[in-house]
Motif scaffolding. Structure first.
Motif, short mmCIF file in Angstrom:
data_model
loop_
_atom_site.label_atom_id
_atom_site.label_comp_id
_atom_site.label_asym_id
_atom_site.label_seq_id
_atom_site.Cartn_x
_atom_site.Cartn_y
_atom_site.Cartn_z
N LEU A 84 0.83 -1.19 0.00
CA LEU A 84 0.00 0.00 0.00
C LEU A 84 0.87 1.26 0.00
O LEU A 84 0.61 2.22 -0.72
CB LEU A 84 -0.91 -0.02 1.23
CG LEU A 84 -1.83 1.20 1.42
CD1 LEU A 84 -2.83 1.27 0.28
CD2 LEU A 84 -2.54 1.12 2.76
N LEU A 114 2.42 1.73 -3.52
CA LEU A 114 1.45 2.27 -4.47
C LEU A 114 1.21 3.75 -4.21
O LEU A 114 1.08 4.55 -5.13
CB LEU A 114 0.14 1.48 -4.38
CG LEU A 114 0.14 0.07 -4.97
CD1 LEU A 114 -1.14 -0.65 -4.62
CD2 LEU A 114 0.33 0.12 -6.47
N GLN A 115 1.15 4.11 -2.92
CA GLN A 115 0.87 5.49 -2.57
C GLN A 115 2.02 6.40 -2.97
O GLN A 115 1.83 7.55 -3.33
CB GLN A 115 0.62 5.56 -1.07
CG GLN A 115 0.06 6.91 -0.61
CD GLN A 115 -0.58 6.80 0.74
OE1 GLN A 115 -1.72 6.40 0.87
NE2 GLN A 115 0.16 7.14 1.76
N VAL A 173 -7.99 6.64 2.77
CA VAL A 173 -6.62 6.50 2.26
C VAL A 173 -6.24 7.81 1.57
O VAL A 173 -6.97 8.30 0.71
CB VAL A 173 -6.51 5.33 1.26
CG1 VAL A 173 -5.11 5.26 0.67
CG2 VAL A 173 -6.86 4.02 1.95
N THR A 219 -6.51 9.94 -2.45
CA THR A 219 -7.55 9.23 -3.19
C THR A 219 -8.22 10.14 -4.20
O THR A 219 -8.42 9.77 -5.36
CB THR A 219 -8.60 8.67 -2.21
OG1 THR A 219 -7.99 7.66 -1.39
CG2 THR A 219 -9.77 8.05 -2.95
N ASN A 239 -4.17 2.88 -9.68
CA ASN A 239 -3.45 3.08 -8.41
C ASN A 239 -4.42 3.34 -7.27
O ASN A 239 -4.35 2.70 -6.20
CB ASN A 239 -2.49 4.26 -8.57
CG ASN A 239 -1.58 4.43 -7.37
OD1 ASN A 239 -2.05 4.64 -6.27
ND2 ASN A 239 -0.28 4.35 -7.61
N ARG A 280 -5.24 0.73 -4.11
CA ARG A 280 -4.96 1.11 -2.73
C ARG A 280 -6.20 1.00 -1.86
O ARG A 280 -6.14 0.58 -0.71
CB ARG A 280 -4.40 2.53 -2.69
CG ARG A 280 -2.96 2.62 -3.20
CD ARG A 280 -2.34 3.97 -2.93
NE ARG A 280 -2.94 5.03 -3.71
CZ ARG A 280 -3.50 6.12 -3.21
NH1 ARG A 280 -3.54 6.29 -1.90
NH2 ARG A 280 -4.04 7.04 -3.98
N HIS A 295 -6.58 -1.64 1.34
CA HIS A 295 -6.82 -1.16 2.70
C HIS A 295 -8.17 -1.60 3.26
O HIS A 295 -8.28 -1.91 4.44
CB HIS A 295 -6.73 0.36 2.72
CG HIS A 295 -6.48 0.91 4.09
ND1 HIS A 295 -5.21 0.98 4.64
CD2 HIS A 295 -7.32 1.39 5.03
CE1 HIS A 295 -5.30 1.49 5.86
NE2 HIS A 295 -6.57 1.76 6.12
#
Length: 594
Positions: free
Chosen positions: A388, A391-392, A481, A484, A557, A561, A565
């Motif tokens: 995660l 990706l972030q 998250v 976003t 993406n 994510r 999560h």
């Protein structure tokens, strides 16, 4: 009782490796030859590059000297005044004018007699002229011809032309050269200086280096290709194709492979003259340059093949000896691999010491497996959090570059207040992006984040779009998250409202429905065709969606994510139609932010 000595794998390997060492020493000598061959190849490449650099520097030096004097001649105040007076009605040359013309051109010609073939000066729209050549010129001075047909741009600009047949002197050979316009009255075309350079200036540097029996140097420009050496027909390259590829080649220097007209492979190594951007290139058949190296490589390759065959046969024999005592151990390990951890691993008297050590090690390992199994769930959770985080961290940085450039432009224009506002918004934007390393933030912080983003984008693009945010107060403290909404708002700008002529509108709405938080980004932009929307929905429904066309990186993406999560029940959904804009909805569970 007689105790049998324990056999070790070490003794088995030593028995085998002693003859291998002898072979290795022999092979080392052959490898040395191979290294020497590679060094020869490197030397050949270095020699080729040195030849190009020396030839380039020599031509640059000579042409730069001529260019400097031509520039000085074009800037001569007395000559410029004479050319401006020549445009006046009833102008006649005075004795002083002859002295000005003769002094200017004769000095240029005398200083560079070895390389200049002739000097021409035309003025009064080409109706008057002055001419200087290496022999007394009694015939009519040539007309300026094609030069006065060329466009007039900047008076101080220097134009170069490659080696061509001298149409002004049929008895002479080829000449190259340069010309420069002299500004007349009212910034119009007043005069023209033409310098023709001798063919010998280029012939000596291009023919002196010995590249290979059929290698040669050429000089390429937009108007021609100059070369002097004649090679075998099977190595002759098409001049037009060679010139085109040299001019299209990327970078100031490099190499490429070209086929001759007979199909032979030719290597082309090129460099660029800094003075006029002409391409200097060495063209040669690679087989000639490396013929000696190929002989050494053939010998070395034969030896290598023989050693490989010997090594394969020997390895097979050694493997057969080693695997016999290991076969029983392998069967037991296979049983463990199937999940039966109660397997017995007894020691046998005939086993080698290394096998006994392996047995004891596997027994110890079985005792630890149960402990390791307890850690698997924890490690999987850490892996998920790490994925995660990765990706972030992959959100594209181009927004930062574009914003900094916009701030620079505002500073250049003196709009310091606007630049300060944009810089403050950018600071807040990245402060929220970092958020002390936490992967989740409150919805209120996420809304503030996109507010700063939209503010910056509106400053960049003006009134091309408006935006509005309406989110229920109850969900402002929910966990989401981070990062976003920003990719979704970015898509709404670049793939939505920027593609239509009308003023764009972006709405961000949020509400809670049966314990699920819903955030919606809606635009009145270009929208999507039904087929593209179908592909997008299919991609979002797949696991990851990496290989499905129709889904952008930013959308994938964000969707990935969210599912990492919150689970596969959450993520993104799309609604769109051609000309109707696009609506994307974010689903995530209601959880208050601590």
């Amino acid at each position: 009782m007689f105790k049998r000595p324990r056999r070790t794998l070490k003794s088995a390997f030593l028995t085998f490796l002693i003859p291998i060492i002898v072979v290795f020493v022999t092979v080392t000598g052959t490898v040395s030859y191979l290294l020497a061959a590679r060094q020869l190849e490197a030397n050949a490449e270095t020699s080729m590059n040195d030849t190009l650099v020396q030839t380039r520097d020599s031509l640059n030096e000579k042409l730069a000297a001529v260019l400097g004097d031509v520039t000085a001649l074009g800037s001569n105040s007395e000559l410029q005044m004479l050319i401006r007076r020549a445009d006046q009605p009833g102008f006649k040359l005075q004795p002083r004018d002859y002295l000005t013309l003769a002094g200017s051109l004769d000095k240029l010609y005398t200083d560079h007699y070895a390389i200049i073939e002739s000097v021409y000066l035309y003025y009064n729209q080409g109706r008057l002229s002055y001419y200087r050549k290496d022999r007394l010129q009694t015939e009519r001075i040539p007309e300026p011809g094609r030069f006065f047909e060329l466009p007039y741009t900047v008076a101080s600009r220097i134009y170069w032309f490659n080696l061509t047949k001298n149409e002004w002197d049929p008895a002479g050979g080829r000449t190259a050269g340069l010309y420069q316009w002299i500004e007349g009255r009212d910034e119009a075309r007043g005069g023209l200086i033409v310098i023709r350079l001798k063919e010998a200036l280029f012939e000596a540097p291009l023919t002196a280096p010995e590249i290979s029996p059929n290698g040669y140097l050429v000089l390429a420009s937009t108007d021609g290709l100059a070369g002097f050496k004649t090679v075998e027909s099977r190595y002759a390259a098409g001049e037009e194709e060679l010139r085109r590829k040299l001019l299209e080649a990327p970078g100031a220097k490099g190499r490429f492979v070209l086929r001759s007209e007979a199909g032979q492979a030719l290597t082309v190594v090129y460099d660029t003259l800094a003075i006029n951007k002409w391409r200097l290139a060495a063209v040669y058949p690679e087989e000639e340059l490396y013929s000696r190296i190929q002989y050494i490589q053939t010998i070395t390759l034969s030896v290598v093949i023989a050693v490989i065959v010997l090594a394969v046969l020997s390895t097979g024999w050694l493997t057969n000896r080693i695997t016999r005592p290991l076969s029983g151990l392998t069967r037991r390990v296979h049983t463990i691999r199937e999940g039966r951890l109660e397997v017995e691993l007894p020691d046998h008297p005939g086993d080698a010491e290394e096998i006994r050590i392996l047995n004891r090690g596997i027994r110890d390992m079985l005792g630890r497996i149960r402990e390791l199994l307890g850690q698997v769930e924890y490690e999987q959770e850490q892996k998920r959090l790490h994925e995660l985080s990765v990706l972030q961290s992959q959100i594209q940085p181009h927004f930062l570059y574009n914003t900094l450039y916009s701030i620079k432009s505002l500073c250049d224009l003196g709009e310091t207040k606007d630049a300060s506002k944009m810089l403050a918004a950018l600071s807040s934007y990245y402060r929220i992006s970092i958020s002390k390393g936490s992967p989740v933030i409150a919805v209120s912080a996420e809304l503030e984040h996109i507010g700063q983003y939209l503010y910056i984008q509106q400053m960049r693009y003006g009134d091309t779009f408006h935006y509005e945010t309406r989110v229920e107060e109850a969900m402002l403290n929910c966990r989401i998250v981070k990062l976003t909404l920003q990719p979704l708002v970015e898509n709404a700008i670049y793939h939505g409202v920027k593609k239509v002529r009308r003023t764009g509108r972006i709405e961000v709405r949020g509400w809670i429905e049966e314990g699920v938080c819903l955030l919606q980004v809606k635009d009145n932009g270009f929208g999507m065709e039904p087929e593209r929307l179908r592909l997008l929905q299919m991609a979002l429904a797949e696991e990851g969606g990496e290989s499905t066309p129709g889904i952008g990186y930013g959308v994938r993406n964000v969707h990935r994510r969210l599912q990492l999560h919150y689970g596969r029940d959450y993520g993104l959904t799309y609604e769109s139609g051609p000309g109707e804009g696009t609506t994307v909805t974010v689903r995530f569970p209601y959880m208050e932010h601590a």
